[in-house]
Design a protein around this motif. Structure first.
Motif, PDB file in Angstrom:
ATOM      1  N   GLY A  86      18.042 -31.809  25.350  1.00 37.88           N
ATOM      2  CA  GLY A  86      17.315 -32.127  26.585  1.00 37.88           C
ATOM      3  C   GLY A  86      17.548 -33.543  27.079  1.00 37.88           C
ATOM      4  N   LEU A  87      18.615 -34.187  26.594  1.00 42.78           N
ATOM      5  CA  LEU A  87      18.943 -35.524  27.097  1.00 42.78           C
ATOM      6  C   LEU A  87      19.820 -35.390  28.342  1.00 42.78           C
ATOM      7  CD1 LEU A  87      17.658 -36.216  24.432  1.00 42.78           C
ATOM      8  CD2 LEU A  87      19.456 -37.880  24.002  1.00 42.78           C
ATOM      9  N   ASP A  88      20.037 -36.519  29.016  1.00 45.27           N
ATOM     10  CA  ASP A  88      20.689 -36.451  30.330  1.00 45.27           C
ATOM     11  C   ASP A  88      22.192 -36.669  30.311  1.00 45.27           C
ATOM     12  OD1 ASP A  88      18.190 -36.233  31.971  1.00 45.27           O
ATOM     13  OD2 ASP A  88      17.800 -38.123  30.941  1.00 45.27           O
ATOM     14  N   GLY A  89      22.713 -37.285  29.251  1.00 47.78           N
ATOM     15  CA  GLY A  89      24.137 -37.561  29.277  1.00 47.78           C
ATOM     16  C   GLY A  89      24.586 -38.381  28.089  1.00 47.78           C
ATOM     17  N   VAL A  90      25.820 -38.881  28.172  1.00 43.63           N
ATOM     18  CA  VAL A  90      26.392 -39.674  27.075  1.00 43.63           C
ATOM     19  C   VAL A  90      27.083 -40.928  27.613  1.00 43.63           C
ATOM     20  CG1 VAL A  90      26.808 -37.811  25.403  1.00 43.63           C
ATOM     21  CG2 VAL A  90      28.507 -38.261  27.187  1.00 43.63           C
TER      22      VAL A  90
END
Ligand code: C5P
Length: 229
Positions: free
Chosen positions: A145-149
């Motif tokens: 559920g994180l937004d990116g890297v």
């Protein structure tokens, strides 16, 4: 539209304040890393926030889920806009980080750029290519559920194609054509990074060490605008 984040790699608040004096009428997105945060503490975040700037607090958390969740709650209370963790902490740790931080941009570091394929295989016993490991961590990050890297602009399209078009690629290693490369090895220009699909570009020394930081900042923004035309 790609956004610019300026890396505040300074070692004291005095240097930060004197830098920000030159940007009185701009709302900036600033990255505060470990060096500055561990020297000056949360106060530096409060002062910069009070000046109306956005903050990416780059502390790369990596600990047991409970500790990360509680720490993220504390970071949230500082009002930061973007935070990060190490994907190597695992799915449960990343879910706990999200739980603690709530809404707001949260990204993960996959393999550090200082890690070579050889050392990853020998030390982490991952018997895959570096690229496979980076993609695996990117997918895990999304599942949590994180937004990116954080990644190289050169990897942005690979990640967008294999994970999700909306998944954020935050990319350091950017050099305007006129700047010296310094210790960055594989660099791309701000325009190239925009064209390659970076969602945020992180730039430090070409602005912070410039003889005219404001002018360098404006020139980079212009280059980014041109790329999106
Ligand atoms: O001065 P420069 O533009 O190289 O600064 C880039 C910033 O991005 C620094 O704060 C650096 O630590 C960070 N960074 C990086 N490469 C990564 C991850 C973070 O350069 N892979």
């Amino acid at each position: 539209m790609t956004e610019l984040i300026i890396a505040m790699d300074f070692s004291s608040k005095e240097e930060v304040y004197s830098f920000l004096e030159k940007f009185k009428h701009e709302q900036l997105f600033l990255k505060i890393g470990m060096e500055l945060y561990y020297k000056e503490g949360p106060k530096i975040v409060e002062v910069i926030k009070a000046q109306g700037h956005k903050i990416f607090l780059d502390l790369k958390l990596h600990d047991i889920p409970n500790t990360v969740e509680r720490t993220m709650k504390n970071l949230k209370s500082l009002g930061v806009d973007m935070v990060n963790v190490h994907a190597a902490g695992g799915l449960e740790m990343m879910k706990a980080a999200r739980q603690g931080f709530g809404e707001g941009i949260m990204i993960a570091v996959t393999q550090l750029t200082s890690t070579s394929e050889k050392s990853m295989q020998a030390e982490q016993l991952i018997n895959e290519s570096l690229q496979t490991s980076v993609l695996n961590y990117a997918k895990l990050t999304q599942e949590a559920g994180l937004d990116g890297v954080v990644c190289s602009a050169l990897e942005a399209s690979l990640i967008h194609n294999h994970v999700d078009k909306q998944f954020l690629c935050v990319t350091p290693g950017i050099r305007p054509k006129t700047s010296s490369v310094g210790d960055q090895k594989r660099v791309v220009s701000p325009m190239e990074a925009c064209e390659l699909g970076s969602d945020y570009i992180v730039i430090g020394r070409p602005i912070t060490q410039s003889h005219n930081p404001y002018e360098s900042y404006k020139a980079i923004l212009k280059e980014m605008e041109n790329a999106h035309e």
